[in-house]
Design an enzyme around this catalytic site. Structure first.
Site, PDB file in Angstrom:
ATOM      1  N   SER A   1       7.603 -11.784  -2.811  1.00 19.41           N
ATOM      2  CA  SER A   1       7.854 -12.050  -1.399  1.00 19.41           C
ATOM      3  C   SER A   1       8.547 -13.412  -1.259  1.00 19.41           C
ATOM      4  CB  SER A   1       6.547 -11.975  -0.619  1.00 19.41           C
ATOM      5  OG  SER A   1       6.792 -11.861   0.756  1.00 19.41           O
TER       6      SER A   1
ATOM      7  N   VAL B   1       6.912  17.055  -7.458  1.00 16.68           N
ATOM      8  CA  VAL B   1       5.503  16.808  -7.768  1.00 16.68           C
ATOM      9  C   VAL B   1       4.770  16.407  -6.490  1.00 16.68           C
ATOM     10  CG1 VAL B   1       3.909  15.429  -9.150  1.00 16.68           C
ATOM     11  CG2 VAL B   1       6.156  15.988 -10.057  1.00 16.68           C
TER      12      VAL B   1
ATOM     13  N   ASP C   1       7.294  -0.623   0.976  1.00 10.82           N
ATOM     14  CA  ASP C   1       7.090  -1.978   1.513  1.00 10.82           C
ATOM     15  C   ASP C   1       7.166  -1.937   3.041  1.00 10.82           C
ATOM     16  OD1 ASP C   1       7.457  -4.754   2.305  1.00 10.82           O
ATOM     17  OD2 ASP C   1       7.945  -5.184   0.209  1.00 10.82           O
TER      18      ASP C   1
ATOM     19  N   HIS D   1       3.906  -3.763   0.123  1.00 14.19           N
ATOM     20  CA  HIS D   1       4.478  -5.090  -0.083  1.00 14.19           C
ATOM     21  C   HIS D   1       3.750  -5.835  -1.206  1.00 14.19           C
ATOM     22  CE1 HIS D   1       6.774  -8.593   0.782  1.00 14.19           C
ATOM     23  NE2 HIS D   1       5.722  -9.314   1.078  1.00 14.19           N
TER      24      HIS D   1
END
Ligand SMILES: *[C@@H]1O[C@H](CO)[C@@H](O)[C@H](O)[C@H]1NC(C)=O
Ligand SMILES: *[C@@H]1O[C@H](CO)[C@@H](O)[C@H](O)[C@H]1NC(C)=O
Ligand SMILES: *[C@@H]1O[C@H](CO)[C@@H](O)[C@H](O)[C@H]1NC(C)=O
Ligand SMILES: *[C@@H]1O[C@H](CO)[C@@H](O)[C@H](O)[C@H]1NC(C)=O
Ligand SMILES: *[C@@H]1O[C@H](CO)[C@@H](O)[C@H](O)[C@H]1NC(C)=O
Ligand SMILES: *[C@@H]1O[C@H](CO)[C@@H](O)[C@H](O)[C@H]1NC(C)=O
Ligand SMILES: *[C@@H]1O[C@H](CO)[C@@H](O)[C@H](O)[C@H]1NC(C)=O
Length: 570
Positions: free
Chosen positions: A184, A256, A419, A455
């Site tokens: 970040s 999947v 995120d 995130h």
């Protein structure tokens, strides 16, 4: 050197330090013993969980100033006394913090466990109030640009120089290799180092980087802005139901069914949140069944679409369709973009301070600036002002990494596909730009999108082998062709997978039989439908303009379905 002499060496007089442009104010050094910490792999971003028992290290705190700037920066280094592996590992920050905060402490405990000498900096920023930015303004109207510059770049080069110097003084030799690890803000710092200080580190792990800083912070505020323009604040259950519907519709696109959407762009192109308007859902916030509102669909749609101008032109990229918009799901405990509080029956937005504080303190330069009633025009104008004033300071979007490459540096980035704060898209755009500017990007920089991950961390497929792989790349020249990850599937069975360097994607080999086995997956070139186009930015813009002509994106007059979205059975 014997253990006891390292204990004796841990005094301020051992460390003689000079740093161009800086004046050392003080050096403190003392031995810490019996240091114990349990650290989860998520908190180390790229390394496994560890349990550190009774460690001993020399704790050296250097306080310095850049004369004339009236700043005071603290760096804290931990130098192992009995298990130094000869290497240096610096840790980055998070949110608006440069480092020297709880997550860097976790990371440094991990580094000590693995034998690294480690360091972090506070960049001289006062964080008496957690994510608040009390240092931003010298007075109303006047931003403390020197402190912003310390956060953005200067403190990072200082940190590298101070760390290397302390190591040489303490152990009698410089580190054999120097590394950076951060996510970040810490990821942005890693990229800034590669861009501006290309010789500072040999290996950089820069995860979910908050590059395109000014756009990213406006993007965080965008869903709240949309709610305010609509004058409606959907219950979180409505947004959660929309996200869950998208995940369940698109989960199987990669062949999947495992609770993870790997094909987020295809999903977005085929999922219309407005189709769900009126669907009755059980609501955790009201304890009743309520219909999904048009406003909820509009907020989800805007969070995925990213910032648009008042005339419908796309200004920035949105989040992936499986992002947790409310922090009730995979991003529990983090700060999301579209949380609301409906406690008294009247919903209000829960402000994410990362975005709003940037706009208030740095762009309007007034900590009392009211963000409650911005018009679309005002918002777009602030967005542009922010880009104009701050991109060169902290944008961290320079794609020319040729000096880093020339210096022999290696860098890895992972970015959670789901995120919920920093769009995956912008990393794709940055990486593509680097590859246009520097030849052979894969030879020194690889980018791993991580399907299902939020995130930085969050339980799904944390890529905890990447740091060791970065080391192998730097020290042995072995580039990571894939990286193992695992997670607990919907049925509780552990799924072992691989993540792949972009643009390759993990594909399941069905004749191999078992999707829970990593060896049944391979990193393959993207198939035509998943291939990220080199002209994506322009195409997205064109598509937007086309849509805008037909019916302009107005938040007071919502259209039932967007002209750009196709209906298709999946
Ligand atoms: C700290 O560790 C030393 C050995 O390094 C041990 O002798 C001592 O008892 C420990 N002290 C505490 C308070 O645990
Ligand atoms: C750590 O120190 C404590 C207290 O001295 C002791 O009880 C414990 O056994 C030590 N643990 C290890 C792994 O050495
Ligand atoms: C290291 O020393 C600094 C300065 O005295 C102090 O603030 C910090 O808490 C110490 N770190 C540890 C792990 O004790
Ligand atoms: C949904 O998002 C798309 C893409 O961002 C945009 O073009 C469209 O106008 C939005 N639809 C509505 C009804 O807001
Ligand atoms: C902002 O709008 C709200 C209603 O949406 C209103 O209650 C409030 O007074 C307005 N604030 C300002 C500063 O205009
Ligand atoms: C480099 O290769 C050697 C020999 O295979 C191995 O022992 C060592 O662990 C490797 N180093 C790293 C950092 O992977
Ligand atoms: C797929 O798995 C089968 C059975 O394990 C194996 O024979 C085959 O080589 C694999 N194909 C690829 C492309 O890896």
């Amino acid at each position: 050197m014997a253990l006891s002499s390292f204990f004796e060496t841990c005094t301020p007089s051992t460390f003689s330090l000079s740093l161009f442009g800086a004046e050392i104010i003080s050096i403190q050094a003392s031995v810490i013993t019996n240091y114990t910490a349990d650290v989860d792999g998520g908190d180390r971003f790229t390394a496994p969980s560890i349990s550190l028992q009774n460690a001993s290290f020399c704790n050296v705190t250097v306080t310095y100033t850049h004369p004339g700037y009236e700043d005071g920066i603290n760096t804290e280094a931990w130098l192992p006394v009995d298990n130094w592996n000869g290497r240096f590992l610096a840790h980055g920050g998070g949110g608006h913090r440069a480092g020297r905060f709880p997550l860097s402490t976790q990371g440094m405990a991990g580094a000590i466990h693995d034998g690294f000498a480690t360091i972090t900096t506070d960049a001289g920023l006062d964080f008496s109030q957690e994510v608040m930015v009390p240092w931003a303004l010298l007075s109303p109207g006047n931003v403390n640009l020197h402190k912003l510059q310390n956060l953005a770049s200067t403190s990072l080069n200082d940190l590298a120089a101070i760390g290397k110097s302390l190591i040489k003084s303490f152990y009698g030799r410089p580190p054999s290799y120097s590394y950076w690890n951060g996510c970040s803000q810490g990821g942005r710092q890693g990229l800034m180092l590669a861009q501006r200080y290309p010789t500072a580190f040999d290996g950089i792990a820069a995860a979910a980087p908050a590059i395109y800083w000014t756009e990213t912070l406006f993007n965080i505020f965008w869903p709240e802005q949309v709610m305010r323009m609509l004058g409606e604040y959907p219950h979180m259950c409505e947004l959660d139901a929309i996200t869950a519907a998208a995940i369940s519709k698109c989960d199987g696109l990669d062949g999947v069914t495992d609770g993870i959407v790997a094909e987020v762009d295809e999903c977005r192109a085929n999922f219309n949140p407005f189709d769900l308007v009126g669907t009755v859902i059980p609501c955790a916030q009201t304890h009743t069944n309520i219909p999904i509102s048009r406003a909820a669909a509009a907020v989800a749609n805007a969070s995925w679409g990213g910032i648009v101008s008042p005339t419908g032109e796309q200004l920035w990229y949105g989040l992936s369709i499986d992002a947790d918009l409310t922090c009730n799901g995979r991003s529990a405990g983090q700060l999301c973009v579209a949380s609301t509080n409906c406690a008294d029956g009247n919903c209000v937005p829960v402000r994410n301070p990362l975005g709003s504080q940037w706009i208030q303190h740095f762009v309007s330069k007034d900590s009392n600036f009211n963000l409650d009633n911005l018009t679309h025009e005002q918002f777009a104008s602030l967005f542009r002002a922010s880009q104009q004033q701050y991109t060169s300071i902290i944008g961290t979007s320079d794609p020319d990494l040729s000096e880093f490459k020339k210096a022999g540096g290696k860098m890895l980035t992972y970015h959670g596909v789901a995120d919920g704060i920093i769009p995956l898209k912008h990393m794709e755009v940055y990486y593509r730009k680097v590859s246009e500017v520097v030849d052979g990007v894969q030879d020194f920089y690889r980018f791993f999108p991580v399907p299902g991950l939020g995130h930085c961390m969050g339980g799904y497929q944390q890529p905890t082998s990447l740091f060791a792989q970065l080391q192998a790349w730097v020290e042995n020249g072995t580039a990571p062709e894939s990286s193992p990850v695992s997670f607990s599937g919907p049925d509780g069975v552990v799924q072992n997978r691989i993540i792949c360097p972009w643009p390759r994607k993990a594909r399941f080999n069905s004749s191999c039989g078992d999707a829970a086995k990593a060896e049944c997956w391979a990193c393959l070139a993207p198939s035509n439908h998943g291939e990220p186009s080199l002209d994506e930015v322009r195409e997205v813009k064109k598509g937007f303009k086309k849509g805008a002509k037909k019916g302009k994106a107005s938040y007071s007059n919502l259209h039932p379905s967007s002209p750009g979205i196709q209906h298709q059975e999946l």
